[in-house]
Design an enzyme around this catalytic site. Structure first.
Site, PDB file in Angstrom:
ATOM      1  CE  LYS A  32      24.376  44.356  23.042  1.00  0.00           C
ATOM      2  NZ  LYS A  32      25.717  43.897  22.615  1.00  0.00           N
ATOM      3  NE  ARG A 123      32.561  45.849  19.917  1.00  0.00           N
ATOM      4  CZ  ARG A 123      31.357  45.294  19.968  1.00  0.00           C
ATOM      5  NH1 ARG A 123      30.417  45.690  19.119  1.00  0.00           N
ATOM      6  NH2 ARG A 123      31.078  44.322  20.823  1.00  0.00           N
ATOM      7  CE1 TYR A 237       5.324  67.039   4.641  1.00  0.00           C
ATOM      8  CE2 TYR A 237       5.651  64.944   5.764  1.00  0.00           C
ATOM      9  CZ  TYR A 237       5.350  66.290   5.798  1.00  0.00           C
ATOM     10  OH  TYR A 237       5.096  66.898   6.999  1.00  0.00           O
ATOM     11  CG  MET A 287       8.216  62.727  13.269  1.00  0.00           C
ATOM     12  SD  MET A 287       8.359  64.338  14.050  1.00  0.00           S
ATOM     13  CE  MET A 287       9.500  65.181  12.984  1.00  0.00           C
TER      14      MET A 287
HETATM   15  C1  LIG Z   1      25.648  42.559  22.169  1.00  0.00           C
HETATM   16  C2  LIG Z   1      26.641  41.586  22.674  1.00  0.00           C
HETATM   17  C3  LIG Z   1      26.287  40.232  22.849  1.00  0.00           C
HETATM   18  C4  LIG Z   1      24.994  39.660  22.349  1.00  0.00           C
HETATM   19  O1  LIG Z   1      25.111  39.506  20.965  1.00  0.00           O
HETATM   20  P1  LIG Z   1      23.954  38.858  20.077  1.00  0.00           P
HETATM   21  O2  LIG Z   1      24.535  38.827  18.719  1.00  0.00           O
HETATM   22  O3  LIG Z   1      22.804  39.801  20.168  1.00  0.00           O
HETATM   23  O4  LIG Z   1      23.638  37.543  20.638  1.00  0.00           O
HETATM   24  C5  LIG Z   1      27.188  39.403  23.475  1.00  0.00           C
HETATM   25  N1  LIG Z   1      28.401  39.848  23.876  1.00  0.00           N
HETATM   26  C6  LIG Z   1      28.789  41.129  23.688  1.00  0.00           C
HETATM   27  C7  LIG Z   1      30.148  41.544  24.142  1.00  0.00           C
HETATM   28  C8  LIG Z   1      27.944  42.033  23.069  1.00  0.00           C
HETATM   29  O5  LIG Z   1      28.348  43.298  22.872  1.00  0.00           O
END
Ligand SMILES: *Cc1c(COP(=O)(O)O)cnc(C)c1O
Length: 340
Positions: A32, A123, A237, A287
């Site tokens: 992701k 969640r 800055y 930046m």
């Molecule tokens: C992001 C996520 C993972 C991976 O988690 P890590 O801590 O990066 O290994 C696995 N399962 C779900 C549902 C996640 O949201």
């Protein structure tokens, strides 16, 4: 090498190492957020080549982007499930609510799906009562995966781990479909947490809590110019730094727009590296630019490293009060990227 260097072989090795810690489970790969900022178009095929067949993305659009890059036997699970109007062809939504379940079954009655259960994190996922109500229908339709997620897996002693494990067992007893509870932290909690499939994320990318991970990224920033400043002269800055001695200052090309937060320099402890020599970052991070005191270097190099063997993503994260995940996903797209 200058710029952002991403070691795909190290990602593969870390995935294999996590898989080796859970030898009785399949090892999935979480890609992701553009593979934690490192480029899902390169990372996902590299993990497929290493043997991964189960991929996880947050959004359907992320899944659609990698679908053409992976062979048909790769499953791509979408953690946000079936959102209204989303094209899920070639993807497997992990359905999170009764509403998503009924929408999905109405619109893709033969489409593959998985189920996400809430075992306490509050969640995403079906609560026990919601699951009880649709469980029969859902299991009859043959889910590809039944999963849940741990809230406190990076704290092995936390009572939530055992409580979520017990809740997951209670909710999935008698389920034939593959089950999954562990991300990186869960893998490290031991075999009770592994079930049929692990979902490796941050550990593959070289971050804690997988302390044995190989480092995956190095980042060096090109020096644009150097100048001599006299005692009493301010730099950057707000003149937040003033020279106490005749100093040589190098200005490098990266800043908070590249994921190097201003807060990194707030404690005055951020260093950039010339080989094994540390040079203090001075003044504010702006930046696009960072200023570094290179007075003690014999020569000014072409670039200075901010992520290297001495200062990894978690060390950087500590300086700004965040976690390695956020450092990686913030890195941005202005660096020259090289994949090893
Ligand atoms: C992001 C996520 C993972 C991976 O988690 P890590 O801590 O990066 O290994 C696995 N399962 C779900 C549902 C996640 O949201």
């Amino acid at each position: 090498m200058s710029g952002l260097v991403i070691d795909l072989a190290a990602i593969q090795a870390n995935w294999q190492a996590l898989a080796g810690l859970a030898p009785d489970a399949r090892a999935g790969a979480v890609v992701k957020a553009d593979a934690y900022g490192l480029g899902a178009d390169r990372v996902a095929p590299a993990l497929y080549e290493a043997g991964a067949r189960d991929f996880f993305v947050a959004l359907a659009a992320e899944g659609r982007a990698i679908r053409p890059l992976l062979a048909d036997d790769a499953q791509i699970f979408v953690l946000s499930g079936h959102m209204e109007g989303e094209d899920l062809s070639g993807l497997i939504p992990l359905l999170n609510s009764p509403e998503q379940f009924f929408r999905d079954r109405a619109l893709r009655p033969r489409g593959p799906f998985g189920i996400q259960l809430d075992t306490g994190m509050n969640r995403l996922g079906l609560e026990p009562g919601e699951w009880a109500a649709i469980r029969g229908e859902a299991l009859a339709a043959g889910p590809r995966l039944v999963m849940s997620h741990l809230a406190c897996a990076d704290e092995p002693e936390h009572a939530a781990n055992a409580a979520q494990l017990a809740a997951f067992r209670a909710m999935t007893g008698g389920v034939d479909a593959p089950r999954s509870l562990a991300a990186t932290g869960g893998v490290l909690l031991g075999p009770d947490f592994h079930f049929d499939l692990i979902r490796a994320g941050i550990g593959m990318y070289g971050g804690l809590p997988f302390a044995d991970a190989k480092p995956v990224v190095t980042l060096s920033l090109p020096v644009i110019q150097t100048r001599e400043v006299r005692p009493g002269e301010g730099v950057g800055y707000g003149y937040s730094w003033t020279a106490q001695r005749p100093s040589r200052i190098a200005t490098v090309a990266a800043g908070y727009a590249d994921g190097l937060a201003r807060a990194l320099a707030r404690q005055g402890e951020l260093k950039l590296w010339c080989g094994t020599r540390a040079c203090p970052v001075i003044g504010r991070i702006s930046m696009d630019l960072i200023t570094v005191d290179v007075t003690d270097l014999p020569d000014v190099p072409k670039d200075l490293a901010i992520l290297n063997a001495a200062q990894g993503v978690d060390a950087l994260a500590d300086l700004s009060g965040t976690i390695g995940y956020e450092i990686l996903t913030s890195l941005g797209h202005r660096y020259t990227r090289t994949y090893l």
